[in-house]
Motif scaffolding. Structure first.
Motif, PDB file in Angstrom:
ATOM      1  N   ILE A  53      -3.557   9.452   2.826  1.00  0.00           N
ATOM      2  CA  ILE A  53      -4.487  10.009   1.720  1.00  0.00           C
ATOM      3  C   ILE A  53      -5.563  10.834   2.181  1.00  0.00           C
ATOM      4  O   ILE A  53      -6.174  12.002   1.883  1.00  0.00           O
ATOM      5  CB  ILE A  53      -4.969   8.869   0.770  1.00  0.00           C
ATOM      6  CG1 ILE A  53      -3.558   8.046   0.154  1.00  0.00           C
ATOM      7  CG2 ILE A  53      -5.914   9.240  -0.527  1.00  0.00           C
ATOM      8  CD1 ILE A  53      -4.062   6.826  -0.633  1.00  0.00           C
ATOM      9  N   VAL A 132      -1.867   2.083  -3.814  1.00  0.00           N
ATOM     10  CA  VAL A 132      -0.718   2.795  -2.804  1.00  0.00           C
ATOM     11  C   VAL A 132       0.613   2.390  -2.961  1.00  0.00           C
ATOM     12  O   VAL A 132       1.417   2.942  -2.592  1.00  0.00           O
ATOM     13  CB  VAL A 132      -1.289   2.646  -1.356  1.00  0.00           C
ATOM     14  CG1 VAL A 132      -2.615   3.362  -1.414  1.00  0.00           C
ATOM     15  CG2 VAL A 132      -1.049   1.050  -1.001  1.00  0.00           C
ATOM     16  N   GLN A 135       4.671   5.362  -6.400  1.00  0.00           N
ATOM     17  CA  GLN A 135       4.721   6.757  -6.492  1.00  0.00           C
ATOM     18  C   GLN A 135       3.584   7.314  -7.525  1.00  0.00           C
ATOM     19  O   GLN A 135       2.682   8.185  -7.560  1.00  0.00           O
ATOM     20  CB  GLN A 135       5.977   7.380  -6.569  1.00  0.00           C
ATOM     21  CG  GLN A 135       6.789   7.689  -5.262  1.00  0.00           C
ATOM     22  CD  GLN A 135       8.093   8.379  -5.501  1.00  0.00           C
ATOM     23  OE1 GLN A 135       8.008   9.678  -5.881  1.00  0.00           O
ATOM     24  NE2 GLN A 135       9.159   7.876  -5.122  1.00  0.00           N
ATOM     25  N   TYR A 138      -0.321   7.733  -7.195  1.00  0.00           N
ATOM     26  CA  TYR A 138      -1.032   8.258  -6.276  1.00  0.00           C
ATOM     27  C   TYR A 138      -1.797   9.568  -6.937  1.00  0.00           C
ATOM     28  O   TYR A 138      -3.108   9.846  -6.496  1.00  0.00           O
ATOM     29  CB  TYR A 138      -0.181   9.247  -5.293  1.00  0.00           C
ATOM     30  CG  TYR A 138       0.152   8.047  -4.333  1.00  0.00           C
ATOM     31  CD1 TYR A 138      -0.675   8.078  -3.124  1.00  0.00           C
ATOM     32  CD2 TYR A 138       1.078   7.237  -4.358  1.00  0.00           C
ATOM     33  CE1 TYR A 138      -0.458   7.312  -1.819  1.00  0.00           C
ATOM     34  CE2 TYR A 138       1.263   6.313  -3.202  1.00  0.00           C
ATOM     35  CZ  TYR A 138       0.438   6.103  -2.065  1.00  0.00           C
ATOM     36  OH  TYR A 138       0.822   5.603  -1.162  1.00  0.00           O
ATOM     37  N   THR A 141      -5.048   7.791  -7.802  1.00  0.00           N
ATOM     38  CA  THR A 141      -5.893   7.327  -6.472  1.00  0.00           C
ATOM     39  C   THR A 141      -6.494   8.487  -5.933  1.00  0.00           C
ATOM     40  O   THR A 141      -7.750   8.532  -5.408  1.00  0.00           O
ATOM     41  CB  THR A 141      -4.926   6.781  -5.551  1.00  0.00           C
ATOM     42  OG1 THR A 141      -4.260   5.577  -6.122  1.00  0.00           O
ATOM     43  CG2 THR A 141      -5.439   6.405  -4.143  1.00  0.00           C
ATOM     44  N   PHE A 142      -5.887   9.735  -6.065  1.00  0.00           N
ATOM     45  CA  PHE A 142      -6.466  10.827  -5.209  1.00  0.00           C
ATOM     46  C   PHE A 142      -7.743  11.167  -6.200  1.00  0.00           C
ATOM     47  O   PHE A 142      -8.809  11.764  -5.894  1.00  0.00           O
ATOM     48  CB  PHE A 142      -5.642  12.180  -5.457  1.00  0.00           C
ATOM     49  CG  PHE A 142      -4.691  12.277  -3.801  1.00  0.00           C
ATOM     50  CD1 PHE A 142      -5.461  12.526  -2.847  1.00  0.00           C
ATOM     51  CD2 PHE A 142      -3.418  12.253  -4.102  1.00  0.00           C
ATOM     52  CE1 PHE A 142      -4.696  12.706  -1.719  1.00  0.00           C
ATOM     53  CE2 PHE A 142      -2.814  12.167  -2.947  1.00  0.00           C
ATOM     54  CZ  PHE A 142      -3.304  12.272  -1.725  1.00  0.00           C
ATOM     55  N   ALA A 159      -3.443  15.839  -6.867  1.00  0.00           N
ATOM     56  CA  ALA A 159      -3.000  15.084  -8.073  1.00  0.00           C
ATOM     57  C   ALA A 159      -2.285  15.827  -8.909  1.00  0.00           C
ATOM     58  O   ALA A 159      -0.927  15.296  -9.210  1.00  0.00           O
ATOM     59  CB  ALA A 159      -4.138  14.674  -8.518  1.00  0.00           C
ATOM     60  N   LEU A 162       1.271  16.667  -7.318  1.00  0.00           N
ATOM     61  CA  LEU A 162       2.363  15.408  -7.374  1.00  0.00           C
ATOM     62  C   LEU A 162       2.809  15.212  -8.618  1.00  0.00           C
ATOM     63  O   LEU A 162       4.119  15.103  -8.557  1.00  0.00           O
ATOM     64  CB  LEU A 162       1.411  14.169  -6.730  1.00  0.00           C
ATOM     65  CG  LEU A 162       1.175  14.122  -5.429  1.00  0.00           C
ATOM     66  CD1 LEU A 162       0.421  12.572  -5.212  1.00  0.00           C
ATOM     67  CD2 LEU A 162       2.386  14.048  -4.296  1.00  0.00           C
ATOM     68  N   SER A 286       3.068   6.165   1.481  1.00  0.00           N
ATOM     69  CA  SER A 286       2.299   7.433   0.889  1.00  0.00           C
ATOM     70  C   SER A 286       2.702   8.233  -0.004  1.00  0.00           C
ATOM     71  O   SER A 286       3.825   8.132  -0.447  1.00  0.00           O
ATOM     72  CB  SER A 286       2.042   8.169   2.233  1.00  0.00           C
ATOM     73  OG  SER A 286       3.010   8.992   2.762  1.00  0.00           O
ATOM     74  N   PHE A 287       2.068   9.249  -0.288  1.00  0.00           N
ATOM     75  CA  PHE A 287       2.216  10.227  -1.524  1.00  0.00           C
ATOM     76  C   PHE A 287       3.469  11.031  -0.888  1.00  0.00           C
ATOM     77  O   PHE A 287       4.062  11.690  -1.755  1.00  0.00           O
ATOM     78  CB  PHE A 287       1.189  11.315  -1.520  1.00  0.00           C
ATOM     79  CG  PHE A 287       0.490  11.906  -0.396  1.00  0.00           C
ATOM     80  CD1 PHE A 287       1.159  13.076   0.127  1.00  0.00           C
ATOM     81  CD2 PHE A 287      -0.429  11.221   0.151  1.00  0.00           C
ATOM     82  CE1 PHE A 287       0.856  13.567   1.342  1.00  0.00           C
ATOM     83  CE2 PHE A 287      -1.056  11.991   1.441  1.00  0.00           C
ATOM     84  CZ  PHE A 287      -0.361  13.045   2.045  1.00  0.00           C
ATOM     85  N   ALA A 290       6.891  11.297  -2.825  1.00  0.00           N
ATOM     86  CA  ALA A 290       7.333  12.460  -3.661  1.00  0.00           C
ATOM     87  C   ALA A 290       8.219  13.433  -3.339  1.00  0.00           C
ATOM     88  O   ALA A 290       9.168  13.591  -4.175  1.00  0.00           O
ATOM     89  CB  ALA A 290       6.110  12.663  -4.427  1.00  0.00           C
TER      90      ALA A 290
END
Length: 337
Positions: A53, A132, A135, A138, A141-142, A159, A162, A286-287, A290
């Motif tokens: 991230i 985290v 999916q 995220y 979170t961002f 964001a 995603l 993690s992201f 996606a």
């Protein structure tokens, strides 16, 4: 009366500014905890689940690479250049304290809060927790970290990317009738005999990529992750597709006669998950998941994908890592055996 204007000598003014306490603020992290951090953040210790991230959002703020992150020259081709000069931290709190980060970035799972937050309290290092595990968390979170680090514009771009990718992948998956969904076994360990149950967040990519997890765990007392699997269970599950965390696992499976009776091996549908610069499935989560879901959909239903995986991968790496991938890069990233 004559008023005299006092002028502070430049050196004294400089010392006052340097020695003045940094402005602090209170924030509520994604676990609902109140944490005091500096008004302007200059350094972050990002642990394994949160490293990707910060790499995408604010790589200049990283103070070191967390244990057990291992340097990988192949992956570092796709990471910021300063990664090569970051110290490799070994979990030593005094070493971390000497780097003087403004806070440690962890995650909201109860196990992390129980086992790790207290350690950082011992060196008076604040810990900020973010979501985290899944999916869909995220984008939020961002955006949270964008506000915290005063990088809202960058965070919003990540964001939104995603959200667009997940929405497009979900639309493709929705077009596949449930009775036509393929059953997928995730070979997580090097020998392929450890996997994730269908109830585990770590196997979420399978569902989001349009598959059905072949490892169903009906016993509620069974842990939802890190499940050992024997050959008898594999033969009974008989998955249509096998995806492996490691490239060498895919090679070993297709060459091992003990796996030869499994449907996925018989039909040549064993795929290694892309892993540059971070794994697209797991470890750490993690992201990238996606993009992993979009990759898996194309392995499962190549005739039903909208657009191409190559196009999507180029867009993703441009957005998250500021990289323009050429054909050699794409081949290296996507063509795992």
């Amino acid at each position: 009366m004559t008023l005299r204007r006092f002028t502070m000598p430049p050196m004294l003014l400089f010392l006052c500014l340097v020695l003045a306490p940094a402005q602090a603020r209170e924030v509520t992290d994604m676990a609902g905890r109140t944490v005091t951090v500096p008004e302007h953040v200059h350094g972050i210790y990002a642990m394994s689940h949160s490293l990707a991230i910060v790499t995408a959002l604010a790589p200049d703020l990283l103070v070191g690479l967390p244990f057990p992150f291992k340097r990988n020259p192949e992956a570092e081709r796709y990471l910021p250049a300063r990664y090569a000069s970051l110290p490799q931290l070994d979990g030593n709190l005094e070493q971390l304290k000497a780097l003087a980060p403004d806070f440690a970035l962890g995650w909201t799972t109860p196990a992390f809060v129980r086992d790790r937050v207290g350690q950082f309290d011992r060196i008076a290092l604040p810990t900020v927790l973010v979501d985290v595990d899944r999916q869909e968390q995220y984008p939020a979170t961002f955006r949270f970290l964008g506000r915290l680090l005063k990088r809202e514009e960058r965070a919003e771009a990540l964001a939104s990317h995603l959200e667009r990718l997940m929405t497009e992948t979900a639309a493709m998956v929705a077009a596949i009738p449930q009775e036509r969904r393929l059953r997928v076994y995730y070979a997580e360990s090097v020998d392929g005999l450890t996997s994730q149950c269908d109830s585990s967040d770590r196997s979420d990519v399978i569902l989001r990529g349009g598959g059905i997890n072949a490892l169903h765990c009906s016993n509620p007392l069974t842990p939802a992750d890190n499940m050992p699997v024997d050959q008898e269970t594999l033969l009974a599950a008989d998955p249509d597709v096998i995806v492996t965390r490691f490239a060498q696992t895919a090679r070993a499976i297709v060459a091992d006669p003990r796996w030869a009776q499994v449907r996925a091996v018989r039909t040549g549908r064993v795929y290694a998950v892309p892993a540059l610069p971070f794994n697209w499935f797991d470890r750490p989560p993690s992201f990238m998941r996606a993009l992993g879901a979009r990759w898996l959909f194309e392995q499962l239903y190549p005739d039903h994908a909208t657009g191409t995986l190559a196009e999507e991968t180029r867009r993703f790496y441009q957005q998250f890592f500021n990289l323009r991938l050429d054909e050699e890069d794409l081949g290296r990233i996507l063509a795992r055996p």
